[in-house]
Scaffold this active site. Structure first.
Site, short mmCIF file in Angstrom:
data_model
loop_
_atom_site.label_atom_id
_atom_site.label_comp_id
_atom_site.label_asym_id
_atom_site.label_seq_id
_atom_site.Cartn_x
_atom_site.Cartn_y
_atom_site.Cartn_z
N HIS A 63 79.91 -23.76 127.67
CA HIS A 63 79.06 -23.11 126.67
C HIS A 63 79.66 -21.74 126.36
O HIS A 63 80.33 -21.14 127.21
CB HIS A 63 77.65 -22.91 127.22
N GLU A 67 78.38 -18.84 126.25
CA GLU A 67 77.97 -17.78 127.19
C GLU A 67 78.77 -17.87 128.50
O GLU A 67 79.21 -16.85 129.03
CB GLU A 67 76.47 -17.89 127.53
N CYS A 91 70.69 -21.59 127.42
CA CYS A 91 70.05 -22.65 128.21
C CYS A 91 69.81 -22.15 129.63
O CYS A 91 70.18 -21.02 129.99
CB CYS A 91 70.93 -23.90 128.22
N CYS A 120 73.12 -21.20 131.44
CA CYS A 120 73.68 -19.94 130.96
C CYS A 120 72.81 -18.75 131.36
O CYS A 120 73.33 -17.70 131.74
CB CYS A 120 73.87 -19.99 129.45
#
Length: 145
Positions: A46, A48, A76, A79
């Site tokens: 991801h 992040e 999420c 993250c």
């Protein structure tokens, strides 16, 4: 946030879900990334996670208590856990993620007792533009299928 949006667009042009993140420290951009789950075949890639890893490597430390994170969509749970562990005191994000968002949409980690004491979270920044990026990406994807 403008740079995070540009970074998300770069990801979309590569077939990735258009989420971009930028990590800032002492007023300088130290890392930026877009989602790379498809290109890296990695469910943890991801934006992040990638930007936190890159920032920690660049600074030579895992505690990022003097950094700020800007991301185009609500992080999420995974993250948000990384943000908490990195001790990032400022999170700014654009679009809410009703299905996967871990800050306030599903798991409410934005209120978790493990948050850094002085952590600030600002949601809905450039929200419309961030939402439109996601919506256009998934509409195009449905047409192509």
């Amino acid at each position: 946030m403008t740079l995070a949006i540009e970074t998300a667009k770069e990801g979309a042009s590569r077939g990735e879900v258009p989420i971009g993140a930028v990590l800032v420290c002492d007023g300088r951009i130290i890392a930026r990334a877009h989602n790379q789950k498809e290109s890296l075949a990695d469910p943890t890639a991801h934006a992040e996670m990638l930007v936190i890893r890159a920032g920690a490597e660049k600074l030579g430390r895992w505690r990022l208590g003097d950094c700020q994170l800007y991301v185009t969509a609500e992080p999420c749970v995974m993250c948000m856990g990384a943000i908490i562990q990195a001790r990032i005191p400022l999170l700014v994000y654009g679009a809410a993620e009703k299905k996967f968002g871990g800050v306030e949409s599903t798991a409410w980690l934005g209120q978790h007792p493990m948050l850094p004491k002085q952590m600030e979270i600002y949601a809905g920044i450039c929200e419309q533009e961030c939402e439109e990026l996601l919506k256009a990406f998934f509409e195009k994807r449905r047409i192509e299928m």
